[in-house]
Design a protein around this motif. Structure first.
Motif, PDB file in Angstrom:
ATOM      1  N   ASP A  12      28.719 -33.642  21.316  1.00  0.00           N
ATOM      2  CA  ASP A  12      29.078 -32.403  22.041  1.00  0.00           C
ATOM      3  C   ASP A  12      30.196 -31.656  21.298  1.00  0.00           C
ATOM      4  OD1 ASP A  12      31.061 -34.216  22.605  1.00  0.00           O
ATOM      5  OD2 ASP A  12      31.066 -33.904  24.765  1.00  0.00           O
ATOM      6  N   ALA A  13      30.324 -30.373  21.610  1.00  0.00           N
ATOM      7  CA  ALA A  13      31.331 -29.544  20.945  1.00  0.00           C
ATOM      8  C   ALA A  13      31.823 -28.511  21.952  1.00  0.00           C
ATOM      9  CB  ALA A  13      30.727 -28.846  19.728  1.00  0.00           C
ATOM     10  N   PRO A  14      33.156 -28.290  22.018  1.00  0.00           N
ATOM     11  CA  PRO A  14      33.667 -27.314  22.992  1.00  0.00           C
ATOM     12  C   PRO A  14      33.115 -25.914  22.702  1.00  0.00           C
ATOM     13  CG  PRO A  14      35.445 -28.661  22.073  1.00  0.00           C
ATOM     14  CD  PRO A  14      34.230 -28.929  21.239  1.00  0.00           C
ATOM     15  N   GLY A  15      32.508 -25.335  23.709  1.00  0.00           N
ATOM     16  CA  GLY A  15      31.857 -24.030  23.531  1.00  0.00           C
ATOM     17  C   GLY A  15      30.352 -24.140  23.738  1.00  0.00           C
ATOM     18  N   MET A  16      29.841 -25.370  23.806  1.00  0.00           N
ATOM     19  CA  MET A  16      28.394 -25.524  24.062  1.00  0.00           C
ATOM     20  C   MET A  16      28.035 -24.880  25.405  1.00  0.00           C
ATOM     21  SD  MET A  16      27.146 -29.311  22.916  1.00  0.00           S
ATOM     22  CE  MET A  16      26.388 -29.574  21.306  1.00  0.00           C
ATOM     23  N   ASN A  17      28.918 -25.066  26.399  1.00  0.00           N
ATOM     24  CA  ASN A  17      28.637 -24.485  27.717  1.00  0.00           C
ATOM     25  C   ASN A  17      28.634 -22.959  27.673  1.00  0.00           C
ATOM     26  OD1 ASN A  17      28.211 -26.697  29.396  1.00  0.00           O
ATOM     27  ND2 ASN A  17      30.410 -27.097  29.565  1.00  0.00           N
ATOM     28  N   ALA A  18      29.570 -22.402  26.914  1.00  0.00           N
ATOM     29  CA  ALA A  18      29.628 -20.944  26.799  1.00  0.00           C
ATOM     30  C   ALA A  18      28.351 -20.428  26.123  1.00  0.00           C
ATOM     31  CB  ALA A  18      30.867 -20.532  26.005  1.00  0.00           C
ATOM     32  N   ALA A  19      27.836 -21.203  25.169  1.00  0.00           N
ATOM     33  CA  ALA A  19      26.603 -20.801  24.487  1.00  0.00           C
ATOM     34  C   ALA A  19      25.418 -20.875  25.462  1.00  0.00           C
ATOM     35  CB  ALA A  19      26.347 -21.692  23.276  1.00  0.00           C
ATOM     36  N   LEU A  20      25.379 -21.946  26.247  1.00  0.00           N
ATOM     37  CA  LEU A  20      24.296 -22.094  27.231  1.00  0.00           C
ATOM     38  C   LEU A  20      24.319 -20.926  28.214  1.00  0.00           C
ATOM     39  CD1 LEU A  20      22.065 -23.899  28.567  1.00  0.00           C
ATOM     40  CD2 LEU A  20      23.891 -24.853  29.982  1.00  0.00           C
ATOM     41  N   ARG A  21      25.512 -20.597  28.662  1.00  0.00           N
ATOM     42  CA  ARG A  21      25.676 -19.484  29.606  1.00  0.00           C
ATOM     43  C   ARG A  21      25.123 -18.188  29.009  1.00  0.00           C
ATOM     44  NH1 ARG A  21      29.733 -15.733  29.817  1.00  0.00           N
ATOM     45  NH2 ARG A  21      30.282 -14.846  31.855  1.00  0.00           N
ATOM     46  N   ALA A  22      25.455 -17.956  27.738  1.00  0.00           N
ATOM     47  CA  ALA A  22      24.995 -16.717  27.085  1.00  0.00           C
ATOM     48  C   ALA A  22      23.474 -16.715  26.921  1.00  0.00           C
ATOM     49  CB  ALA A  22      25.679 -16.560  25.727  1.00  0.00           C
ATOM     50  N   VAL A  23      22.911 -17.873  26.590  1.00  0.00           N
ATOM     51  CA  VAL A  23      21.451 -17.967  26.443  1.00  0.00           C
ATOM     52  C   VAL A  23      20.780 -17.617  27.770  1.00  0.00           C
ATOM     53  CG1 VAL A  23      19.527 -19.620  26.182  1.00  0.00           C
ATOM     54  CG2 VAL A  23      21.450 -19.688  24.567  1.00  0.00           C
ATOM     55  N   VAL A  24      21.257 -18.258  28.836  1.00  0.00           N
ATOM     56  CA  VAL A  24      20.599 -18.091  30.140  1.00  0.00           C
ATOM     57  C   VAL A  24      20.766 -16.651  30.648  1.00  0.00           C
ATOM     58  CG1 VAL A  24      20.579 -18.856  32.553  1.00  0.00           C
ATOM     59  CG2 VAL A  24      20.805 -20.533  30.706  1.00  0.00           C
ATOM     60  N   LYS A  25      21.975 -16.122  30.541  1.00  0.00           N
ATOM     61  CA  LYS A  25      22.206 -14.759  31.045  1.00  0.00           C
ATOM     62  C   LYS A  25      21.390 -13.742  30.248  1.00  0.00           C
ATOM     63  CE  LYS A  25      26.676 -15.221  33.337  1.00  0.00           C
ATOM     64  NZ  LYS A  25      26.486 -14.542  34.617  1.00  0.00           N
ATOM     65  N   THR A  26      21.350 -13.916  28.930  1.00  0.00           N
ATOM     66  CA  THR A  26      20.594 -12.964  28.108  1.00  0.00           C
ATOM     67  C   THR A  26      19.097 -13.070  28.425  1.00  0.00           C
ATOM     68  OG1 THR A  26      22.233 -13.269  26.372  1.00  0.00           O
ATOM     69  CG2 THR A  26      20.205 -12.147  25.733  1.00  0.00           C
ATOM     70  N   ALA A  27      18.617 -14.304  28.500  1.00  0.00           N
ATOM     71  CA  ALA A  27      17.174 -14.502  28.722  1.00  0.00           C
ATOM     72  C   ALA A  27      16.754 -13.964  30.093  1.00  0.00           C
ATOM     73  CB  ALA A  27      16.837 -15.982  28.600  1.00  0.00           C
ATOM     74  N   THR A  28      17.510 -14.299  31.129  1.00  0.00           N
ATOM     75  CA  THR A  28      17.087 -13.862  32.466  1.00  0.00           C
ATOM     76  C   THR A  28      17.179 -12.341  32.586  1.00  0.00           C
ATOM     77  OG1 THR A  28      19.308 -14.360  33.304  1.00  0.00           O
ATOM     78  CG2 THR A  28      17.636 -16.025  33.671  1.00  0.00           C
ATOM     79  N   SER A  29      18.149 -11.740  31.888  1.00  0.00           N
ATOM     80  CA  SER A  29      18.257 -10.275  31.969  1.00  0.00           C
ATOM     81  C   SER A  29      17.044  -9.596  31.316  1.00  0.00           C
ATOM     82  CB  SER A  29      19.543  -9.789  31.315  1.00  0.00           C
ATOM     83  OG  SER A  29      19.407  -9.852  29.913  1.00  0.00           O
ATOM     84  N   LYS A  30      16.336 -10.341  30.491  1.00  0.00           N
ATOM     85  CA  LYS A  30      15.148  -9.790  29.834  1.00  0.00           C
ATOM     86  C   LYS A  30      13.858 -10.267  30.492  1.00  0.00           C
ATOM     87  CE  LYS A  30      17.595  -9.137  25.535  1.00  0.00           C
ATOM     88  NZ  LYS A  30      17.633  -7.690  25.585  1.00  0.00           N
ATOM     89  N   GLY A  31      14.005 -10.870  31.665  1.00  0.00           N
ATOM     90  CA  GLY A  31      12.828 -11.279  32.440  1.00  0.00           C
ATOM     91  C   GLY A  31      12.218 -12.603  32.013  1.00  0.00           C
ATOM     92  N   LEU A  32      12.938 -13.373  31.197  1.00  0.00           N
ATOM     93  CA  LEU A  32      12.406 -14.674  30.769  1.00  0.00           C
ATOM     94  C   LEU A  32      12.822 -15.768  31.749  1.00  0.00           C
ATOM     95  CD1 LEU A  32      13.396 -14.502  26.982  1.00  0.00           C
ATOM     96  CD2 LEU A  32      11.157 -14.017  27.966  1.00  0.00           C
ATOM     97  N   LYS A  33      11.994 -16.790  31.860  1.00  0.00           N
ATOM     98  CA  LYS A  33      12.391 -17.974  32.624  1.00  0.00           C
ATOM     99  C   LYS A  33      12.965 -18.997  31.645  1.00  0.00           C
ATOM    100  CE  LYS A  33       9.644 -17.800  36.788  1.00  0.00           C
ATOM    101  NZ  LYS A  33      10.421 -16.628  37.126  1.00  0.00           N
ATOM    102  N   VAL A  34      13.948 -19.776  32.142  1.00  0.00           N
ATOM    103  CA  VAL A  34      14.617 -20.736  31.250  1.00  0.00           C
ATOM    104  C   VAL A  34      14.611 -22.127  31.875  1.00  0.00           C
ATOM    105  CG1 VAL A  34      16.710 -21.234  29.923  1.00  0.00           C
ATOM    106  CG2 VAL A  34      16.213 -18.869  30.589  1.00  0.00           C
ATOM    107  N   ILE A  35      14.205 -23.107  31.075  1.00  0.00           N
ATOM    108  CA  ILE A  35      14.405 -24.498  31.516  1.00  0.00           C
ATOM    109  C   ILE A  35      15.379 -25.163  30.548  1.00  0.00           C
ATOM    110  CG2 ILE A  35      12.189 -24.788  32.696  1.00  0.00           C
ATOM    111  CD1 ILE A  35      11.133 -26.282  30.240  1.00  0.00           C
ATOM    112  N   GLY A  36      16.176 -26.089  31.088  1.00  0.00           N
ATOM    113  CA  GLY A  36      17.140 -26.810  30.265  1.00  0.00           C
ATOM    114  C   GLY A  36      16.806 -28.286  30.286  1.00  0.00           C
TER     115      GLY A  36
END
Ligand code: F6P
Length: 320
Positions: A12-36
């Motif tokens: 793990d690396a500090p900032g992984m959560n911030a990256a996940l947050r950005a992925v999910v927010k960007t994807a959902t704003s474009k109408g994509l569904k996301v699974i983790g």
């Protein structure tokens, strides 16, 4: 592209959560569904996943560790593991896969792409900063600052007691953390795997510094640069110093990400979704001269990142 999958893999690396947050927010704003997938590749192999939405990733920005958890999955070094992972992604109808991790994770991701044809984007997250093609990785700046804070404290007691401290930092077989923290801490010596050192010369150097009046010092040593116990012993026996050894270990992997790690995570997380939507097949989000650009994922994990010899020389020149 309708459904994307994401996982945080490897150390793990500090900032992984911030990256996940950005992925999910960007994807959902474009109408994509996301699974983790949970627990990195271990969860992918077990088909353990959760649906993610922007509400779930709220409040993750400042947290160290990884919400999705991670693992080192040995199975992903085998053909069976790769093909199982490809099957799971295909079986779930995944149209694009985002891997937030380091070198080993990217090598496995390239295998999955070969086996399945599913487009994959890697987000470089590793405290070691050992990934080619990107100036830096998510978590590196935080780890350097964590180590620096510890070494500044060690410096106080080293000075009071006129001792030499050998401080071992992480980095696996690369010396990027040692180099940056060594320079920033004004270390009297920096031992890294990329630069061959002679322990006699290190002793001489510390003795010379002592003769000029500085009777304490800090030797920053990368874990890949040899046995720190041997270095401690040599400094005691050959140079006659009183030496203490501190291994910083996993504290470098945890904690709140610095602003720089968060900013990088935000930019790379958003870019990873854009890359998939642009039709990129197998790329990494890379930072080059302040801009996020695509770099071939295979290049990123197969090529050895160059060591900044100029910075190393500067550190040595300034520590004398
Ligand atoms: O790759 C990150 C890292 O922290 C290295 O610096 C270190 O060598 C390794 O992981 C430790 O791995 P683990 O947490 O699996 O012991």
């Amino acid at each position: 592209m309708k459904l994307i999958a994401v996982a945080t893999t490897g150390g793990d690396a500090p900032g992984m959560n911030a990256a996940l947050r950005a992925v999910v927010k960007t994807a959902t704003s474009k109408g994509l569904k996301v699974i983790g997938f949970e627990r990195g590749y271990a969860g992918l192999l077990a088909n353990d996943f959760i649906f993610l939405d922007d509400i779930m990733v709220d409040g993750l920005m400042h947290l160290g560790g990884t919400y999705l958890k991670s693992s080192r999955a040995e199975a992903m070094k085998t053909e069976d593991g790769i093909s199982r992972a490809a099957d799971v992604l295909e079986g779930n109808g995944v149209d694009g896969f985002i891997v937030i991790g380091g070198n080993g994770s990217f090598r496995a991701a390239c295998g999955i792409h070969e086996a399945s044809g599913i487009p994959i984007v890697g987000i470089p997250a590793s405290i070691d900063n050992d990934i080619a093609g990107t100036d830096t990785t998510i978590g590196f700046d935080t780890a350097v600052n964590t180590a620096l804070e510890a070494i500044d404290k060690i410096r106080d007691t080293a000075t009071s007691h006129e001792r030499i401290f050998v401080v071992e930092v992480m980095g696996r077989n690369r010396g990027f953390i040692a180099l940056e923290v060594g320079l920033a801490a004004g270390a009297e010596a920096i031992l890294v795997p990329e630069v061959k050192y002679d322990i006699e010369e290190v002793c001489e150097r510390l003795k010379e510094i002592g003769r000029r009046g500085r009777r304490s010092g800090v030797v920053v040593m990368s874990e890949g640069a040899g046995d720190c116990m041997q270095v401690k012993k040599a400094l005691e026996e050959r140079a006659g110093f009183e030496v203490r050894l501190t291994r910083l270990g996993h504290i470098q992997r945890g904690g709140r990400p610095t602003a720089r790690s968060r900013l990088l995570a935000c930019e790379m997380g958003a870019a990873s979704v854009e890359f998939l939507l642009e039709g990129r097949e197998r790329d990494m989000t890379a930072l080059q001269a302040g801009r996020i650009v695509p770099v071939n994922l295979e290049y990123a994990c197969m090529v050895e990142k160059p060591f900044d010899r100029r910075l190393y020389e500067l550190a040595i020149a300034l520590s004398a």
